[in-house]
Enzyme design. Structure first.
Site, mmCIF file in Angstrom:
data_model
loop_
_atom_site.group_PDB
_atom_site.id
_atom_site.type_symbol
_atom_site.label_atom_id
_atom_site.label_comp_id
_atom_site.label_asym_id
_atom_site.label_seq_id
_atom_site.Cartn_x
_atom_site.Cartn_y
_atom_site.Cartn_z
ATOM 1 N N CYS A 63 63.710 81.450 -50.728
ATOM 2 C CA CYS A 63 62.744 81.013 -51.371
ATOM 3 C C CYS A 63 62.135 81.348 -52.776
ATOM 4 O O CYS A 63 61.577 81.240 -53.718
ATOM 5 C CB CYS A 63 61.425 80.854 -50.276
ATOM 6 S SG CYS A 63 61.775 79.916 -49.051
ATOM 7 N N HIS A 89 55.044 79.270 -54.780
ATOM 8 C CA HIS A 89 56.325 78.577 -53.634
ATOM 9 C C HIS A 89 55.261 77.790 -52.575
ATOM 10 O O HIS A 89 54.405 78.663 -52.263
ATOM 11 C CB HIS A 89 57.167 79.927 -53.379
ATOM 12 C CG HIS A 89 57.912 79.405 -51.902
ATOM 13 N ND1 HIS A 89 58.755 78.122 -52.078
ATOM 14 C CD2 HIS A 89 57.913 79.995 -50.815
ATOM 15 C CE1 HIS A 89 59.201 77.989 -50.879
ATOM 16 N NE2 HIS A 89 58.828 79.108 -50.104
ATOM 17 N N ASN A 112 58.709 72.459 -47.544
ATOM 18 C CA ASN A 112 59.300 73.524 -48.133
ATOM 19 C C ASN A 112 60.605 73.494 -48.570
ATOM 20 O O ASN A 112 61.544 73.226 -47.689
ATOM 21 C CB ASN A 112 59.350 74.806 -46.979
ATOM 22 C CG ASN A 112 59.652 76.044 -47.726
ATOM 23 O OD1 ASN A 112 60.257 76.077 -48.628
ATOM 24 N ND2 ASN A 112 59.306 77.284 -46.997
HETATM 25 N N1 COA Z 1 53.931 71.119 -33.172
HETATM 26 C C1 COA Z 1 53.323 71.548 -32.130
HETATM 27 N N2 COA Z 1 53.266 72.768 -31.677
HETATM 28 C C2 COA Z 1 53.912 73.650 -32.219
HETATM 29 C C3 COA Z 1 54.928 73.283 -33.592
HETATM 30 C C4 COA Z 1 54.769 71.771 -33.630
HETATM 31 N N3 COA Z 1 55.804 71.434 -34.694
HETATM 32 N N4 COA Z 1 55.480 74.356 -33.915
HETATM 33 C C5 COA Z 1 54.963 75.343 -32.863
HETATM 34 N N5 COA Z 1 54.197 75.080 -32.322
HETATM 35 C C6 COA Z 1 53.361 75.883 -31.104
HETATM 36 C C7 COA Z 1 54.251 76.787 -30.760
HETATM 37 O O1 COA Z 1 55.238 76.601 -29.614
HETATM 38 C C8 COA Z 1 53.035 77.791 -30.462
HETATM 39 O O2 COA Z 1 52.621 77.421 -29.000
HETATM 40 P P1 COA Z 1 52.153 78.368 -27.843
HETATM 41 O O3 COA Z 1 50.811 79.033 -28.338
HETATM 42 O O4 COA Z 1 52.119 77.367 -26.501
HETATM 43 O O5 COA Z 1 53.518 79.566 -27.590
HETATM 44 C C9 COA Z 1 51.781 77.412 -31.058
HETATM 45 O O6 COA Z 1 52.237 76.039 -31.711
HETATM 46 C C10 COA Z 1 51.715 78.320 -32.148
HETATM 47 O O7 COA Z 1 52.880 78.910 -32.820
HETATM 48 P P2 COA Z 1 52.860 79.606 -33.986
HETATM 49 O O8 COA Z 1 54.272 79.969 -34.501
HETATM 50 O O9 COA Z 1 52.087 81.114 -33.815
HETATM 51 O O10 COA Z 1 52.112 78.808 -34.968
HETATM 52 P P3 COA Z 1 51.631 79.137 -36.394
HETATM 53 O O11 COA Z 1 50.246 78.561 -36.688
HETATM 54 O O12 COA Z 1 52.052 80.371 -37.006
HETATM 55 O O13 COA Z 1 52.516 78.046 -37.710
HETATM 56 C C11 COA Z 1 54.247 78.061 -38.953
HETATM 57 C C12 COA Z 1 53.851 78.315 -37.583
HETATM 58 C C13 COA Z 1 55.880 78.169 -39.099
HETATM 59 C C14 COA Z 1 53.951 76.683 -39.548
HETATM 60 C C15 COA Z 1 53.678 79.333 -39.761
HETATM 61 O O14 COA Z 1 53.787 80.384 -38.897
HETATM 62 C C16 COA Z 1 54.192 79.537 -41.083
HETATM 63 O O15 COA Z 1 53.984 78.796 -41.948
HETATM 64 N N6 COA Z 1 55.014 80.812 -41.386
HETATM 65 C C17 COA Z 1 55.378 81.169 -42.354
HETATM 66 C C18 COA Z 1 56.512 80.490 -43.160
HETATM 67 C C19 COA Z 1 56.845 81.030 -44.192
HETATM 68 O O16 COA Z 1 56.015 81.516 -45.208
HETATM 69 N N7 COA Z 1 58.428 81.392 -44.327
HETATM 70 C C20 COA Z 1 58.791 82.239 -45.152
HETATM 71 C C21 COA Z 1 58.917 81.862 -46.747
HETATM 72 S S1 COA Z 1 59.795 80.431 -46.858
#
Ligand code: COA
Length: 317
Positions: free
Chosen positions: A113, A244, A274
């Site tokens: 990224c 980004h 993304n």
């Molecule tokens: N729909 C519904 N629930 C979902 C889901 C979806 N698409 N994806 C994950 N969940 C659930 C998980 O299973 C988890 O459930 P649990 O609490 O029962 O275990 C819950 O949602 C929370 O998951 P979590 O991974 O903690 O969510 P989050 O708030 O961190 O959001 C991302 C997930 C990926 C959106 C977020 O972490 C993110 O944007 N991360 C960084 C991405 C990034 O910067 N990448 C690097 C640069 S490219």
């Protein structure tokens, strides 16, 4: 002519749009969850025969036209991608051939990224050392080709697209400063492992999103400090943040760090998802073409991604 200035921008998005509703019908997810946790509503997905070089070529044509130059004026091509058409040749070479440019150096950069910021940084060095005059810098990714659409935590995030700029030698200040970093210690948090062909397991993105999120916010915080300290530019002098686009909450955290209201941030994540290396040049082109970003404004671009890699470019447009 020892400055490097962006003189043209272009971008391309594939026609097919994958909405949150489409994902709801095949995964245990909801539009509400995706929008509230990421800010994404839809993303563009390349067709089966649409390769990263095709996306790049279209974006390059836009940048060349807006710079008012011809392909033969280009003397270097740097293409940032994680999803090259082939293992080799580089996608940059494929794009060079399609543009009909003869014998200029062309190579790919792989910083996921952060790829576009890396490519822009390298391009500037070529210009400052009089090694190139007109560099075609492309960020392009076909993230759908490495996305597991059965994994709800990943399938919702990624999109395809390409953006490009022409960076040229100029008497006017363009790039003010660039800053790039990497730390290879976090590989297991965000990677695409290579599986043995015999295993029939696809090579797709694996990410511990929550941990990546926290490190991304802290690291971007530090790159903002580093950029301001090194450039002598104050927060209030920055006209636009062109970040980004990984998660709207990350964009909001960086804007807050800069004491900037969100209407000074070019936001495309709602429509693009993304797009990895493509997201900054896509957002830049949208900002320019919409008339928001105008000549002589100060723009901060920043990115964080797999590697981990991160970086920024402060630019007078
Ligand atoms: N729909 C519904 N629930 C979902 C889901 C979806 N698409 N994806 C994950 N969940 C659930 C998980 O299973 C988890 O459930 P649990 O609490 O029962 O275990 C819950 O949602 C929370 O998951 P979590 O991974 O903690 O969510 P989050 O708030 O961190 O959001 C991302 C997930 C990926 C959106 C977020 O972490 C993110 O944007 N991360 C960084 C991405 C990034 O910067 N990448 C690097 C640069 S490219």
């Amino acid at each position: 002519m020892n400055h490097a200035k962006i003189i043209g921008t272009g971008s391309y998005l594939p026609k097919t749009i994958l909405t949150n509703k489409d994902l709801e019908s095949r995964l245990d997810t909801t539009d509400e969850w995706i929008v509230s946790r990421t800010g994404i509503k839809e993303r563009h997905i390349a067709g089966p025969d649409e390769k990263t070089s095709d996306l790049s070529y279209e974006a390059a044509l836009g940048a060349i036209a807006s710079a008012n130059i011809s392909p033969s004026d280009i003397d270097l091509i740097i293409l940032a991608t994680t999803t090259p058409d082939k293992i080799f040749p580089s996608t940059a070479c494929t794009v060079q051939a399609r543009l009909g440019i003869k014998e200029c150096p062309a190579f790919d950069v792989q910083a996921v990224c952060t790829g576009f910021v890396y490519a822009l940084t390298i391009a500037e060095k070529f210009i400052k050392t009089n090694s190139a005059k007109n560099v075609l810098v492309i960020g392009a990714d076909r993230m759908s080709s490495i996305t597991d659409y059965d994994d709800r935590s990943n399938a919702i995030l990624w999109g395809d697209g390409a953006g490009a700029v022409i960076l040229s030698a100029s008497n006017e200040v363009g790039i003010i400063s660039t800053h790039i970093h990497a730390s290879g210690n976090y590989e297991e948090l965000l990677h695409v492992p290579r599986h043995d062909k015999a295993s029939h397991i696809a090579d797709t993105i694996e990410m511990k999103g929550n941990q990546v999120f926290k490190i991304a916010v802290n690291t971007l915080d530090r790159i903002v400090d580093e950029t301001l300290e090194n450039s002598g530019i104050t927060k209030s002098e920055i006209d636009w943040l062109v970040p980004h686009q990984a998660n709207i909450r990350i964009l909001e955290a960086t804007a807050k760090k800069l004491d900037m209201s969100m209407d000074k941030v070019i936001v495309t994540i709602d429509r693009h998802g993304n797009t990895s290396a493509a997201s900054i040049p896509l957002a830049l082109d949208e900002g320019v073409r919409s008339g928001k970003i105008i000549k002589n404004q100060i723009i901060l671009m920043e990115a964080f991604g797999g590697g981990f890699t991160w970086g920024s470019a402060l630019v007078k447009y």
